[in-house]
Design a protein around this motif. Structure first.
Motif, mmCIF file in Angstrom:
data_model
loop_
_atom_site.group_PDB
_atom_site.id
_atom_site.type_symbol
_atom_site.label_atom_id
_atom_site.label_comp_id
_atom_site.label_asym_id
_atom_site.label_seq_id
_atom_site.Cartn_x
_atom_site.Cartn_y
_atom_site.Cartn_z
ATOM 1 N N VAL A 6 50.647 26.396 50.663
ATOM 2 C CA VAL A 6 51.147 27.721 51.041
ATOM 3 C C VAL A 6 50.296 28.359 52.133
ATOM 4 N N ALA A 7 49.097 27.835 52.359
ATOM 5 C CA ALA A 7 48.317 28.304 53.510
ATOM 6 C C ALA A 7 49.059 28.007 54.805
ATOM 7 N N GLN A 8 49.861 26.956 54.803
ATOM 8 C CA GLN A 8 50.666 26.636 55.977
ATOM 9 C C GLN A 8 51.867 27.585 56.121
ATOM 10 N N GLU A 9 52.128 28.354 55.073
ATOM 11 C CA GLU A 9 53.239 29.314 55.070
ATOM 12 C C GLU A 9 52.749 30.742 55.289
ATOM 13 N N GLY A 10 51.477 30.912 55.612
ATOM 14 C CA GLY A 10 50.974 32.239 55.945
ATOM 15 C C GLY A 10 50.032 32.871 54.949
ATOM 16 N N ILE A 11 49.763 32.210 53.809
ATOM 17 C CA ILE A 11 48.798 32.783 52.862
ATOM 18 C C ILE A 11 47.398 32.729 53.475
ATOM 19 N N ARG A 12 46.730 33.886 53.499
ATOM 20 C CA ARG A 12 45.400 33.992 54.094
ATOM 21 C C ARG A 12 44.357 34.519 53.117
ATOM 22 N N ARG A 13 44.800 35.226 52.082
ATOM 23 C CA ARG A 13 43.877 35.831 51.128
ATOM 24 C C ARG A 13 44.205 35.337 49.732
ATOM 25 N N ILE A 14 43.153 35.019 48.973
ATOM 26 C CA ILE A 14 43.294 34.540 47.602
ATOM 27 C C ILE A 14 42.478 35.433 46.679
ATOM 28 N N ARG A 15 43.090 35.851 45.577
ATOM 29 C CA ARG A 15 42.337 36.522 44.519
ATOM 30 C C ARG A 15 42.483 35.698 43.245
ATOM 31 N N LEU A 16 41.347 35.386 42.619
ATOM 32 C CA LEU A 16 41.324 34.621 41.383
ATOM 33 C C LEU A 16 41.175 35.579 40.210
ATOM 34 N N THR A 17 42.079 35.446 39.245
ATOM 35 C CA THR A 17 42.095 36.354 38.109
ATOM 36 C C THR A 17 42.202 35.549 36.819
ATOM 37 N N GLY A 18 42.394 36.239 35.706
ATOM 38 C CA GLY A 18 42.620 35.608 34.422
ATOM 39 C C GLY A 18 43.731 36.336 33.714
ATOM 40 N N GLY A 19 43.562 36.566 32.400
ATOM 41 C CA GLY A 19 42.366 36.493 31.602
ATOM 42 C C GLY A 19 41.086 36.838 32.357
ATOM 43 N N GLU A 20 40.039 36.167 31.926
ATOM 44 C CA GLU A 20 38.737 36.301 32.575
ATOM 45 C C GLU A 20 38.440 34.990 33.289
ATOM 46 N N PRO A 21 38.486 34.979 34.621
ATOM 47 C CA PRO A 21 38.331 33.716 35.349
ATOM 48 C C PRO A 21 36.981 33.048 35.149
ATOM 49 N N LEU A 22 35.945 33.813 34.815
ATOM 50 C CA LEU A 22 34.618 33.216 34.697
ATOM 51 C C LEU A 22 34.418 32.450 33.388
ATOM 52 N N VAL A 23 35.385 32.523 32.463
ATOM 53 C CA VAL A 23 35.268 31.681 31.269
ATOM 54 C C VAL A 23 35.787 30.274 31.542
ATOM 55 N N SER A 24 36.416 30.074 32.679
ATOM 56 C CA SER A 24 36.936 28.755 33.032
ATOM 57 C C SER A 24 35.840 27.907 33.671
ATOM 58 N N HIS A 25 35.630 26.714 33.138
ATOM 59 C CA HIS A 25 34.618 25.824 33.712
ATOM 60 C C HIS A 25 35.027 25.321 35.090
ATOM 61 N N ARG A 26 36.289 25.581 35.459
ATOM 62 C CA ARG A 26 36.807 25.083 36.742
ATOM 63 C C ARG A 26 36.556 26.048 37.895
#
Length: 358
Positions: free
Chosen positions: A59-79
């Motif tokens: 989707v970056a090729q479709e114009g996505i320039r900004r990403i926000r990572l959320t959850g739940g709580e994203p910091l509980v994910s080991h990934r």
């Protein structure tokens, strides 16, 4: 593949993707999920870090320039750290941000910064320790405050503090706004949004802190009774904080003009004279910014959601796992095409906020 901007049928350029990396959380905020948490999902039900990164590359090729990572709580994910590294390596992505409750930031901030995370938003609904414990069920106020300190210490910029304002909680909003005076933090007040429905929000009804009651006369924490009367319009709140500032001798809020923090989005920003940070207001209910909305959401289980308030979803997980890039892009374009002009209901949604990704 050449990059290009994708517009919806109303001419809005879609450049912002919010990704829920998990629907799990180390808190159980009363307006976000039930006391027992959300139902456990099998590992194969959730997108892997590799699948998320591959979707972002497409989707970056479709114009996505900004990403926000959320959850739940994203910091509980080991990934989370390897995922940020993979997204950072995508040339078209200009900005990576993350929304967190802050509890794990003191430990993870160095790795997140090294992986390429640009900035963080930290959720903080009150400065009263007892009220904080009741709202979050599992959290402690000092954890969130330590998270803010860690974010500043490791150079995330800007650092934003998000407060959901609920009228019957009677939060000390001026006290929260004062955080912006001595530290370069940007406190944003978000109008309460009735996410969830009678079934989802009602999951709190057996919670000890949420005894049965009547809407309008409920105990302090009773989210299944919260309704549109609990929305505090931003104009009203800004005036309250300004008046409190005058009484406290710090003066009223003043417009910031062109000096809003990076990634300002839909917030309108003000500041106290001489303050290091700002005070923002997000008027999701009283003054819709739908005509400027440039975002889509990707849930942890691989569904595209064109609008926070709509239950319309476009599943992309199977196409990703089949390595069918053409199908993935077709689904994405279809989701963009069906992005509504504005949200039409405030009656709630079928998913908890933790399952949508905020």
């Amino acid at each position: 593949m050449a990059s290009h901007d994708l517009h919806d049928e109303y001419g809005r350029s879609i450049s912002y993707l919010r990704i829920s990396v998990t629907d799990k959380c180390n808190y159980r905020c009363v307006y976000c999920m039930p006391a027992e948490g959300v139902a456990a999902r099998g590992h194969d039900e959730l997108l892997s870090a590799e699948e998320i990164a591959r979707f972002v590359r497409l989707v970056a090729q479709e114009g996505i320039r900004r990403i926000r990572l959320t959850g739940g709580e994203p910091l509980v994910s080991h990934r989370i750290v390897p995922l940020i590294r993979e997204i950072r390596a995508i040339p078209e992505i200009e900005d990576i941000s993350l929304t967190t409750n802050g509890a794990l930031l003191p430990r993870l901030a160095p790795e997140l910064r090294d992986a390429g995370l640009d900035r963080v938003n930290i959720s903080l609904d009150t400065l009263d320790a007892d009220q904080f414990a009741r709202i979050t069920r599992l959290g402690r106020l000092e954890q969130a405050l330590a998270g803010i300190d860690a974010a500043l210490a490791f150079g995330f910029d800007p650092v934003k503090v998000n407060t959901v304002v609920v009228r019957r909680l009677k939060q000390d909003t001026f006290g929260l706004a004062r955080l912006s005076i001595d530290r370069p933090v940007h406190v944003r007040f978000i109008e309460y949004m009735p996410i969830g429905n009678e079934e989802t929000i009602g999951a709190c009804k057996n919670e000890p802190h949420c005894p049965p009651g009547v809407s309008g006369a409920a105990p302090e924490l009773h989210p299944e009774a919260w309704d549109v009367t609990d929305i505090v319009p931003s104009d009203e709140l800004r005036e309250q904080i300004s008046e409190a500032g005058k009484r406290a001798g710090v003066g009223p809020l003043l417009p910031v003009g062109e000096h809003a923090p990076a990634g300002a989005g839909p917030a309108q920003y003000w500041r106290f004279a001489g303050a290091q940070g700002t005070v923002g207001f997000i008027s999701a209910m009283s003054n819709h910014f739908c005509n400027r909305c440039n975002r889509l959401r990707l849930t942890a289980d691989g569904k595209l959601r064109p609008c926070l308030f709509s239950d319309d979803e476009y599943p992309v997980r199977d196409a990703l796992r089949a390595s069918d890039d053409a199908r993935v892009l077709a689904i994405y374009r279809d989701a963009v095409h069906h992005k509504p002009l504005e949200h039409e209901t405030t009656d709630g949604t079928a998913r908890f906020m933790s399952q949508i990704g905020g």
